[in-house]
Structure formats: structure tokens, C-alpha cells
Design a protein around this motif. Structure first.
Motif, PDB file in Angstrom:
ATOM      1  N   THR A  47       0.842  -1.200   0.000  1.00  0.00           N
ATOM      2  CA  THR A  47       0.000   0.000   0.000  1.00  0.00           C
ATOM      3  C   THR A  47       0.877   1.251   0.000  1.00  0.00           C
ATOM      4  OG1 THR A  47      -1.585  -1.189   1.359  1.00  0.00           O
ATOM      5  CG2 THR A  47      -1.901   1.178   1.175  1.00  0.00           C
ATOM      6  N   TYR A  48       1.874   1.238   0.883  1.00  0.00           N
ATOM      7  CA  TYR A  48       2.746   2.397   1.024  1.00  0.00           C
ATOM      8  C   TYR A  48       3.537   2.659  -0.249  1.00  0.00           C
ATOM      9  CZ  TYR A  48       6.833   5.072   2.477  1.00  0.00           C
ATOM     10  OH  TYR A  48       7.840   5.988   2.555  1.00  0.00           O
ATOM     11  N   VAL A  49       4.144   1.598  -0.803  1.00  0.00           N
ATOM     12  CA  VAL A  49       4.933   1.749  -2.018  1.00  0.00           C
ATOM     13  C   VAL A  49       4.044   2.162  -3.192  1.00  0.00           C
ATOM     14  CG1 VAL A  49       6.305   0.466  -3.700  1.00  0.00           C
ATOM     15  CG2 VAL A  49       6.807   0.248  -1.290  1.00  0.00           C
ATOM     16  N   ILE A  94      14.758   4.324  -1.508  1.00  0.00           N
ATOM     17  CA  ILE A  94      14.522   3.767  -0.177  1.00  0.00           C
ATOM     18  C   ILE A  94      14.473   2.249  -0.283  1.00  0.00           C
ATOM     19  CG2 ILE A  94      13.147   5.797   0.456  1.00  0.00           C
ATOM     20  CD1 ILE A  94      10.719   3.809   0.533  1.00  0.00           C
ATOM     21  N   VAL A  95      14.875   1.593   0.782  1.00  0.00           N
ATOM     22  CA  VAL A  95      14.698   0.147   0.895  1.00  0.00           C
ATOM     23  C   VAL A  95      13.612  -0.052   1.934  1.00  0.00           C
ATOM     24  CG1 VAL A  95      15.773  -2.049   1.502  1.00  0.00           C
ATOM     25  CG2 VAL A  95      17.108  -0.296   0.291  1.00  0.00           C
ATOM     26  N   GLN A  96      12.482  -0.536   1.466  1.00  0.00           N
ATOM     27  CA  GLN A  96      11.326  -0.673   2.340  1.00  0.00           C
ATOM     28  C   GLN A  96      11.635  -1.621   3.511  1.00  0.00           C
ATOM     29  OE1 GLN A  96       8.383   0.891   1.894  1.00  0.00           O
ATOM     30  NE2 GLN A  96       6.964  -0.294   3.098  1.00  0.00           N
ATOM     31  N   LEU A  97      11.322  -1.184   4.720  1.00  0.00           N
ATOM     32  CA  LEU A  97      11.504  -1.997   5.920  1.00  0.00           C
ATOM     33  C   LEU A  97      10.139  -2.489   6.410  1.00  0.00           C
ATOM     34  CD1 LEU A  97      14.076   0.252   7.833  1.00  0.00           C
ATOM     35  CD2 LEU A  97      14.530  -1.626   6.237  1.00  0.00           C
ATOM     36  N   PRO A  98      10.042  -3.567   7.146  1.00  0.00           N
ATOM     37  CA  PRO A  98      11.139  -4.449   7.564  1.00  0.00           C
ATOM     38  C   PRO A  98      11.585  -5.376   6.439  1.00  0.00           C
ATOM     39  CG  PRO A  98       9.040  -5.286   8.390  1.00  0.00           C
ATOM     40  CD  PRO A  98       8.736  -3.988   7.693  1.00  0.00           C
ATOM     41  N   VAL A 118      17.301   9.016   0.864  1.00  0.00           N
ATOM     42  CA  VAL A 118      16.205   9.960   1.099  1.00  0.00           C
ATOM     43  C   VAL A 118      15.328   9.575   2.297  1.00  0.00           C
ATOM     44  CG1 VAL A 118      16.108  11.021  -1.168  1.00  0.00           C
ATOM     45  CG2 VAL A 118      14.960   8.834  -0.819  1.00  0.00           C
ATOM     46  N   ASP A 119      15.523   8.368   2.839  1.00  0.00           N
ATOM     47  CA  ASP A 119      14.868   7.985   4.093  1.00  0.00           C
ATOM     48  C   ASP A 119      15.595   8.569   5.306  1.00  0.00           C
ATOM     49  OD1 ASP A 119      12.529   6.477   4.134  1.00  0.00           O
ATOM     50  OD2 ASP A 119      13.550   4.598   3.628  1.00  0.00           O
ATOM     51  N   GLY A 120      16.852   8.974   5.102  1.00  0.00           N
ATOM     52  CA  GLY A 120      17.640   9.502   6.220  1.00  0.00           C
ATOM     53  C   GLY A 120      17.983   8.461   7.272  1.00  0.00           C
ATOM     54  N   VAL A 267      -6.190   9.582  12.285  1.00  0.00           N
ATOM     55  CA  VAL A 267      -5.661   8.398  11.594  1.00  0.00           C
ATOM     56  C   VAL A 267      -6.848   7.684  10.968  1.00  0.00           C
ATOM     57  CG1 VAL A 267      -4.526   6.159  11.828  1.00  0.00           C
ATOM     58  CG2 VAL A 267      -3.741   8.081  13.217  1.00  0.00           C
ATOM     59  N   PRO A 268      -6.873   7.453   9.672  1.00  0.00           N
ATOM     60  CA  PRO A 268      -5.888   7.894   8.682  1.00  0.00           C
ATOM     61  C   PRO A 268      -6.011   9.392   8.374  1.00  0.00           C
ATOM     62  CG  PRO A 268      -7.696   6.723   7.606  1.00  0.00           C
ATOM     63  CD  PRO A 268      -7.969   6.667   9.083  1.00  0.00           C
ATOM     64  N   GLY A 269      -5.139   9.878   7.508  1.00  0.00           N
ATOM     65  CA  GLY A 269      -5.220  11.259   7.053  1.00  0.00           C
ATOM     66  C   GLY A 269      -4.406  12.228   7.886  1.00  0.00           C
ATOM     67  N   GLY A 270      -3.519  11.698   8.747  1.00  0.00           N
ATOM     68  CA  GLY A 270      -2.676  12.564   9.571  1.00  0.00           C
ATOM     69  C   GLY A 270      -1.228  12.459   9.148  1.00  0.00           C
TER      70      GLY A 270
HETATM   71  N1  LIG Z   1      12.306   2.381   4.282  1.00  0.00           N
HETATM   72  C1  LIG Z   1      11.079   2.659   4.752  1.00  0.00           C
HETATM   73  N2  LIG Z   1      10.667   3.955   4.843  1.00  0.00           N
HETATM   74  C2  LIG Z   1       9.410   4.253   5.301  1.00  0.00           C
HETATM   75  O1  LIG Z   1       9.044   5.443   5.401  1.00  0.00           O
HETATM   76  C3  LIG Z   1       8.521   3.178   5.650  1.00  0.00           C
HETATM   77  C4  LIG Z   1       9.016   1.864   5.533  1.00  0.00           C
HETATM   78  N3  LIG Z   1      10.284   1.636   5.104  1.00  0.00           N
HETATM   79  N4  LIG Z   1       8.248   0.807   5.847  1.00  0.00           N
HETATM   80  C5  LIG Z   1       6.854   0.959   6.218  1.00  0.00           C
HETATM   81  C6  LIG Z   1       6.606   2.289   6.897  1.00  0.00           C
HETATM   82  C7  LIG Z   1       5.148   2.684   6.914  1.00  0.00           C
HETATM   83  N5  LIG Z   1       5.047   3.903   6.116  1.00  0.00           N
HETATM   84  C8  LIG Z   1       3.843   4.533   5.799  1.00  0.00           C
HETATM   85  C9  LIG Z   1       3.764   5.679   5.040  1.00  0.00           C
HETATM   86  C10 LIG Z   1       2.545   6.259   4.711  1.00  0.00           C
HETATM   87  C11 LIG Z   1       1.360   5.712   5.150  1.00  0.00           C
HETATM   88  C12 LIG Z   1       0.049   6.325   4.794  1.00  0.00           C
HETATM   89  O2  LIG Z   1      -0.029   7.162   3.928  1.00  0.00           O
HETATM   90  N6  LIG Z   1      -1.036   5.938   5.487  1.00  0.00           N
HETATM   91  C13 LIG Z   1      -2.405   6.374   5.221  1.00  0.00           C
HETATM   92  C14 LIG Z   1      -3.344   5.186   5.182  1.00  0.00           C
HETATM   93  C15 LIG Z   1      -2.895   4.130   4.186  1.00  0.00           C
HETATM   94  C16 LIG Z   1      -3.690   2.826   4.259  1.00  0.00           C
HETATM   95  O3  LIG Z   1      -4.864   2.813   3.824  1.00  0.00           O
HETATM   96  O4  LIG Z   1      -3.123   1.797   4.730  1.00  0.00           O
HETATM   97  C17 LIG Z   1      -2.874   7.341   6.308  1.00  0.00           C
HETATM   98  O5  LIG Z   1      -2.341   7.275   7.426  1.00  0.00           O
HETATM   99  O6  LIG Z   1      -3.777   8.129   6.043  1.00  0.00           O
HETATM  100  C18 LIG Z   1       1.416   4.573   5.920  1.00  0.00           C
HETATM  101  C19 LIG Z   1       2.644   3.994   6.235  1.00  0.00           C
HETATM  102  C20 LIG Z   1       6.289   4.231   5.683  1.00  0.00           C
HETATM  103  N7  LIG Z   1       7.227   3.364   6.099  1.00  0.00           N
END
Ligand SMILES: Nc1nc(=O)c2c([nH]1)NC[C@@H]1CN(c3ccc(C(=O)N[C@@H](CCC(=O)O)C(=O)O)cc3)C=[N+]21
Length: 294
Positions: A47-49, A94-98, A118-120, A267-270
Motif C-alpha cells: 500500500t505504502y509503495v 529507499i529500501v522498504q523496511l522491515p 532519502v529515508d535519512g 488516523v488515517p489522514g494525519g
Molecule cells: N524504508 C522505509 N521507509 C518508510 O518510510 C517506511 C518503511 N520503510 N516501511 C513501512 C513504513 C510505513 N510507512 C507509511 C507511510 C505512509 C502511510 C500512509 O499514507 N497511510 C495512510 C493510510 C494508508 C492505508 O490505507 O493503509 C494514512 O495514514 O492516512 C502509511 C505507512 C512508511 N514506512
């Protein structure tokens, strides 16, 4: 009570970035290029990617999705990272975690070129952040700082309580809030799973930032009137009555806590949408730094 509307603020930021991309294009320059590496398949990760790729298209960035199998070896992943480091067209990734358990996360993060991080998350960028030098700030903490800034939430001299000491949210957040400047200049308490009498801290907090992942953990009797609440939790809770089969819950009992809050994120939207916007912001910064170098 004022809502800290991450969804709207993220749209504003994306529009600002899109305008900058347009002026880069008008000047005949190269647009920013972001890649995401995802190993295996996890619903929330996808979802995030997915929303990251969509946002890139929306604002005119080039984007690449590098999808790798769950059973990839550490050496194979390191080889891929070397390739991304050397790819001159790519500004950040970025390398998505975990990552799967058989891969050493530290080793992977250390292999990322800090100029493309860019993830810092690389120790070089984390160190620069702590030393108040210019660096890539991790996207979620950066997004929270933007919300505080844009809504003019006062932080100087305030007592900020952070719940959770993760490398990607809690600890960097505690550092950023204690740094000089606005937002910042806060007196920070970093609490975690071994903290005793947590409510004694939260009840005395002017600002609470929760990054715990326990749905509706923070209750109204744990906060004082006028508190500012930033909810970083996003947990999928099964819910058969929802068409998606789940609902997203934050760490905060929003209905009750919002009644006592001066500002609060939904949450969501924050914080979630802000994370994506700030990742794009970091990628634009990476592009500018790379073009200045040449
Ligand atoms: N290397 C790396 N960098 C990350 O920044 C990273 C990661 N790995 N692994 C996973 C977590 C999680 N994460 C989210 C980002 C946006 C929403 C987001 O936009 N959420 C929506 C809801 C989305 C939904 O419907 O699930 C909201 O809060 O409104 C959620 C989760 C970034 N992460």
C-alpha cells in the motif's frame, strides 16, 4: 480542538513540489528520480509503495519500483544496492523496511550511498541530524515537524513526551524536538516499553507523540487539557463490516482524547500522508544537491 490535517497539508506540499518540478523542466533540467526497493510482499508495505509511485506520477518525478523475491540473499540485495548507488540517473531511493529475517538490516542501510538516502536512515545522515547539520531527515519525523510548523503549534519551552524509541520515528523525533529552532526548542522525554508509570509523563506533557502500534493505547485520562497529540500509529484491525476487511487504527483513542486536545492528528489522514510528501521533498533536495555538484 483543531485537526492537524495531514492529508490536506501533504497535498499542499506536493503541489509546491510539482511547481518546482515544472520550473526545472522549463529550464531544460532533469526531473527528480526516486526508486523504492521492496523485498517480498506484505499488504501494508505494498500500500505504502503503491501510493509513493502514484504520488511520483502526480508531481512529475520519474519513479522506479524494484521488486525482489522474499528469498533473495543478502549478497544479491547488496549487489542491487551497489547498482542503485552507481546509477547516475537515480537521485534517491529507499529500501522498504522491515526486511526478511535472514537479511541484516543494518548492513543494508550502511550500504546505501548517504547522498541517495532519502529515508535519512544511514548513520551519516542520522549523525548529521543529531548534530544539527543539514541532512535528509527521516520522512515521518520530517512530516510531523512540517505539521507543527504549518499549523504554528508552539513548541519552544514545551514539554514533549515521545512514546516509542524506534530508529525511524521515536528516537529521531526526540532529537528533532530538542534541536534549536522552530519547531524545536522543546524539553523532551523519550519513553518506551521499559518506562515505569508512563501516564505520569503523559499527564504532564504539552505535546505527545505516539509511535507505538497499539490501537487506542492513549486514553483521555492520560492527558491534560489543551494537549497537542501527534498519532503515528497505523495498525490494521480486522473488520468484516468494512469492504476492505480491515480498518486503520491509531495509537490514540481519538473520540475521547480529541475533546481535551488543542491540536490532534487523525488516523488515517494525519501523519501517514505527510510521510509520503516528505519523502518526495527529500528526493527533490537530493536532485538539487546532485545537480549542484556537477
Ligand atoms: N524504508 C522505509 N521507509 C518508510 O518510510 C517506511 C518503511 N520503510 N516501511 C513501512 C513504513 C510505513 N510507512 C507509511 C507511510 C505512509 C502511510 C500512509 O499514507 N497511510 C495512510 C493510510 C494508508 C492505508 O490505507 O493503509 C494514512 O495514514 O492516512 C502509511 C505507512 C512508511 N514506512
Amino acid at each position: 480542538m483543531q485537526l492537524l490535517d495531514g492529508k490536506k497539508t501533504a497535498e499542499d506540499i506536493k503541489n509546491e513540489i510539482a511547481a518546482e518540478v515544472q520550473s526545472i523542466k522549463d529550464a531544460g533540467g532533469k526531473v527528480p528520480h526516486l526508486a523504492a526497493v521492496i523485498v517480498g510482499t506484505n499488504g501494508a508495505s505494498l500500500t505504502y509503495v503503491g501510493s509513493k509511485v502514484k504520488s511520483c506520477q502526480q508531481i512529475g518525478f520519474d519513479s522506479t519500483l524494484v521488486s525482489l523475491p522474499e528469498d533473495i540473499t543478502e549478497d544479491e540485495l547488496l549487489a542491487k544496492i551497489k547498482e542503485l548507488n552507481e546509477d547516475d540517473d537515480l537521485d534517491g531511493y529507499i529500501v522498504q523496511l522491515p526486511l526478511p529475517k535472514h537479511i541484516d538490516e543494518q548492513k543494508i542501510l550502511l550500504a546505501i550511498d548517504p547522498d541517495k538516502d532519502v529515508d535519512g536512515f544511514h548513520p551519516t545522515n542520522f549523525g548529521k541530524m543529531a548534530l544539527e547539520m543539514e541532512s535528509f531527515i527521516p520522512a515521518t519525523p520530517f512530516g510531523i515537524m512540517q505539521l507543527l510548523e504549518r499549523y504554528k503549534v508552539e513548541t519552544a519551552g514545551k514539554h514533549t513526551v515521545v512514546i516509542g524509541r524506534s530508529n525511524i520515528v521515536g528516537r529521531p523525533m526526540s532529537i528533532l524536538m530538542s534541536r534549536k529552532g522552530n519547531p524545536g526548542d522543546s524539553t523532551v522525554t523519550l519513553t518506551h516499553s521499559r518506562t515505569k508509570n508512563l501516564a505520569e509523563f503523559t499527564k504532564n506533557a504539552d505535546i505527545i507523540i505516539t509511535a507505538l502500534g497499539v490501537p487506542e493505547f492513549l486514553k483521555a485520562d492520560m492527558v491534560k487539557d489543551g494537549v497537542v497529540v501527534i498519532d503515528v500509529g497505523i495498525t490494521r484491525v480486522d473488520d468484516a463490516s468494512n469492504p476492505k476487511g480491515y480498518v486503520i487504527k491509531g495509537d490514540v483513542d481519538f473520540n475521547e482524547v480529541s475533546k481535551k486536545s488543542s491540536f490532534i492528528t487523525p488516523v488515517p489522514g494525519g501523519v501517514g500522508p505527510m510521510t509520503i510528501a516528505m519523502l518526495l521533498k527529500n528526493t527533490l533536495l537530493a536532485r538539487k544537491m546532485r545537480s549542484a555538484k556537477k
